[in-house]
Design a protein around this motif. Sequence first.
Motif, PDB file in Angstrom:
ATOM      1  N   LEU A  68      -3.794  -2.020   4.183  1.00 47.94           N
ATOM      2  CA  LEU A  68      -4.477  -0.798   3.782  1.00 47.94           C
ATOM      3  C   LEU A  68      -4.788  -0.780   2.290  1.00 47.94           C
ATOM      4  O   LEU A  68      -5.837  -0.283   1.871  1.00 47.94           O
ATOM      5  CB  LEU A  68      -3.648   0.423   4.176  1.00 47.94           C
ATOM      6  N   TYR A  69      -3.875  -1.294   1.483  1.00 51.76           N
ATOM      7  CA  TYR A  69      -4.164  -1.386   0.043  1.00 51.76           C
ATOM      8  C   TYR A  69      -5.417  -2.223  -0.187  1.00 51.76           C
ATOM      9  O   TYR A  69      -6.316  -1.830  -0.933  1.00 51.76           O
ATOM     10  CB  TYR A  69      -2.978  -1.998  -0.696  1.00 51.76           C
ATOM     11  N   ASP A  70      -5.494  -3.368   0.454  1.00 53.59           N
ATOM     12  CA  ASP A  70      -6.633  -4.258   0.245  1.00 53.59           C
ATOM     13  C   ASP A  70      -7.937  -3.642   0.750  1.00 53.59           C
ATOM     14  O   ASP A  70      -8.993  -3.812   0.144  1.00 53.59           O
ATOM     15  CB  ASP A  70      -6.393  -5.586   0.967  1.00 53.59           C
ATOM     16  N   LYS A  71      -7.856  -2.924   1.854  1.00 56.81           N
ATOM     17  CA  LYS A  71      -9.074  -2.361   2.427  1.00 56.81           C
ATOM     18  C   LYS A  71      -9.642  -1.226   1.594  1.00 56.81           C
ATOM     19  O   LYS A  71     -10.847  -0.963   1.614  1.00 56.81           O
ATOM     20  CB  LYS A  71      -8.801  -1.872   3.854  1.00 56.81           C
ATOM     21  N   PHE A  72      -8.792  -0.542   0.829  1.00 58.36           N
ATOM     22  CA  PHE A  72      -9.251   0.634   0.093  1.00 58.36           C
ATOM     23  C   PHE A  72      -9.034   0.515  -1.416  1.00 58.36           C
ATOM     24  O   PHE A  72      -9.052   1.522  -2.114  1.00 58.36           O
ATOM     25  CB  PHE A  72      -8.522   1.882   0.611  1.00 58.36           C
ATOM     26  N   ARG A 117       0.004   0.752  -6.378  1.00 59.85           N
ATOM     27  CA  ARG A 117       1.104   0.085  -5.677  1.00 59.85           C
ATOM     28  C   ARG A 117       1.197  -1.361  -6.144  1.00 59.85           C
ATOM     29  O   ARG A 117       0.182  -2.030  -6.333  1.00 59.85           O
ATOM     30  CB  ARG A 117       0.867   0.100  -4.171  1.00 59.85           C
ATOM     31  N   THR A 118       2.405  -1.840  -6.289  1.00 59.76           N
ATOM     32  CA  THR A 118       2.591  -3.236  -6.659  1.00 59.76           C
ATOM     33  C   THR A 118       2.447  -4.110  -5.416  1.00 59.76           C
ATOM     34  O   THR A 118       2.425  -3.624  -4.278  1.00 59.76           O
ATOM     35  CB  THR A 118       3.983  -3.447  -7.269  1.00 59.76           C
ATOM     36  N   SER A 119       2.396  -5.394  -5.631  1.00 60.04           N
ATOM     37  CA  SER A 119       2.277  -6.328  -4.507  1.00 60.04           C
ATOM     38  C   SER A 119       3.513  -6.311  -3.625  1.00 60.04           C
ATOM     39  O   SER A 119       3.479  -6.797  -2.489  1.00 60.04           O
ATOM     40  CB  SER A 119       2.037  -7.750  -5.029  1.00 60.04           C
ATOM     41  N   ALA A 120       4.594  -5.740  -4.123  1.00 55.48           N
ATOM     42  CA  ALA A 120       5.831  -5.656  -3.344  1.00 55.48           C
ATOM     43  C   ALA A 120       5.976  -4.311  -2.638  1.00 55.48           C
ATOM     44  O   ALA A 120       7.037  -3.997  -2.118  1.00 55.48           O
ATOM     45  CB  ALA A 120       7.035  -5.890  -4.248  1.00 55.48           C
ATOM     46  N   ALA A 121       4.903  -3.520  -2.636  1.00 59.14           N
ATOM     47  CA  ALA A 121       4.981  -2.194  -2.004  1.00 59.14           C
ATOM     48  C   ALA A 121       3.724  -1.906  -1.195  1.00 59.14           C
ATOM     49  O   ALA A 121       3.167  -0.828  -1.247  1.00 59.14           O
ATOM     50  CB  ALA A 121       5.187  -1.119  -3.068  1.00 59.14           C
TER      51      ALA A 121
END
Length: 525
Positions: free
Chosen positions: A297-301, A367-371
């Motif tokens: 979801l982070y990547d999509k938005f 958000r970080t890559s770990a979240a």
Amino acid sequence: MKRIKSTIFSIALMALTPVALTGCGDYLEIIPENNLAVDNFWASKSDVASALNSGYYYLRATVEDKLIPWGEQRAGVIYGRNVGTNVLQNFQLKPTSSICSWADMYKIINQANLVLQNATKAQGNDPTYTNEEVNSHYCEAYFLRALAYFYIVRNWRDAPLITIPYETDETPLQIEKSPESVLVAQIQSDLSTAMSLGAAKDNWDTTWETKGKATKWSIYALMADVCLWNKQFDEAIKYCDMILEDKSGNAPALITAPRTHSGWFAIFNPGNSKESIFEIQWNQEKVDGSGTQQNTLYDKFSSSVTGTYYISQLALSEFNEDYEYQRVTYRVFADPEAACRTLHGSYNGNEGLVWKYIGGSSLLEERTSAARDVNFIIYRVAEIMLIKAEALVMRGNGLVPADNMAAISLINRIRERSNCETIVSDGTDGLTTMMDYIVRERVMELLAEGKIWYDMLRISRYTGIEGFDGKSYATGKVVAYSATNQNAKESWIKSVLLNENAWFLPVYEAEIKNNGKLVQNPYYQ
């Protein structure tokens, strides 16, 4: 177990055998396996829990590639720029498009059917499996089946009604479509039965279970949504009130304070908030301590450069109107200049970020890559308030000032908690204006939560009302939002939506080939 023939549900049959899971959270940890014999499986209550966990797992697997595009792209508020693959948003679907497959929903349905048919068998083999526990499992199964069928109704309208699991070669394979009215009746029957059992939980042992598994609140929410879809407005209000007017400590409630960025985004980060009713769970730190569990979801938005989905210019301008009111925007990150310069080194007032999926704990922190484990919310209290608002307005066709004022009060409560300017009205605005208030607020509040296309589709069915044609209204909204998108096909979309069959998906070609009783949506024949 006998070998099962290839059918229109061949993919769904991967879910035939319940998953060998144990703990309540295991569906978050383990990919389902399908190597157990059904005849030997139903030995204990843990087997029933495992079957339900599979249902939740299969639901979660649909979020990124089905629930979001199904519920968003055709409305035009959220769009993708990859024109070659965006056949959904451009209404250029063909029956060969994989986005048209309903198999994922039938996986969930089959898991529910397995539980409803076999839980008593497990009880006969497990003396510790109480009637209360059986009924609680039934409630979860009825909810999952009803939810899956509701997605099917809103995307295909008519579809096969399957209420028995696929376990042997004797199970019927060639099944014709049932009309929407029959499917909706089954959905409501399932939810009513779940309520009548009196075993749906107020809350589970952990917060994530309370928000991530079926409860009586999620059953009420789904029933309210279905009643609104079915134009049973008084019934929709009744089920909304079963949530909104409950004063118990376990009832979900609208987050109203603090009215700050962190207060609003707590709904999404860390999630499982007091406002949440049912949300799909991910967990960055898995219970057993192994690996990671993320979604896309982070990547999509995320950004205007790397993201998959973007906010239409019209929707962004509406967000910016709210932003200009108090120089705050909690619900979407509409690119305030300083913030964008901080995050990306530049400012483009024509771009917007869906901060609910990419935001961290502050306005300028992603958000970080770990979240990257943001949950996906199916129902929360703000939407229940908007469902009630729409039902209040529609039961009097916008002509009852008292109902209109009650609806505006609900909308204003949501706007106030986001520091947005409130609506000033005496309740005599008329149906078109009242619908504008509701639709705009649903767009602002529920953006990218897989809702807006279904809103347009539902409104398009409000016909036979003097001075208001729902189909023309919804078509106008879809065209208006789509027209401001890059590479939009405005005239084509407008012409397609003249045919009501085009509002629904075609039956996937593979299903037609495997089931001779299926009939294709007339628009795609």
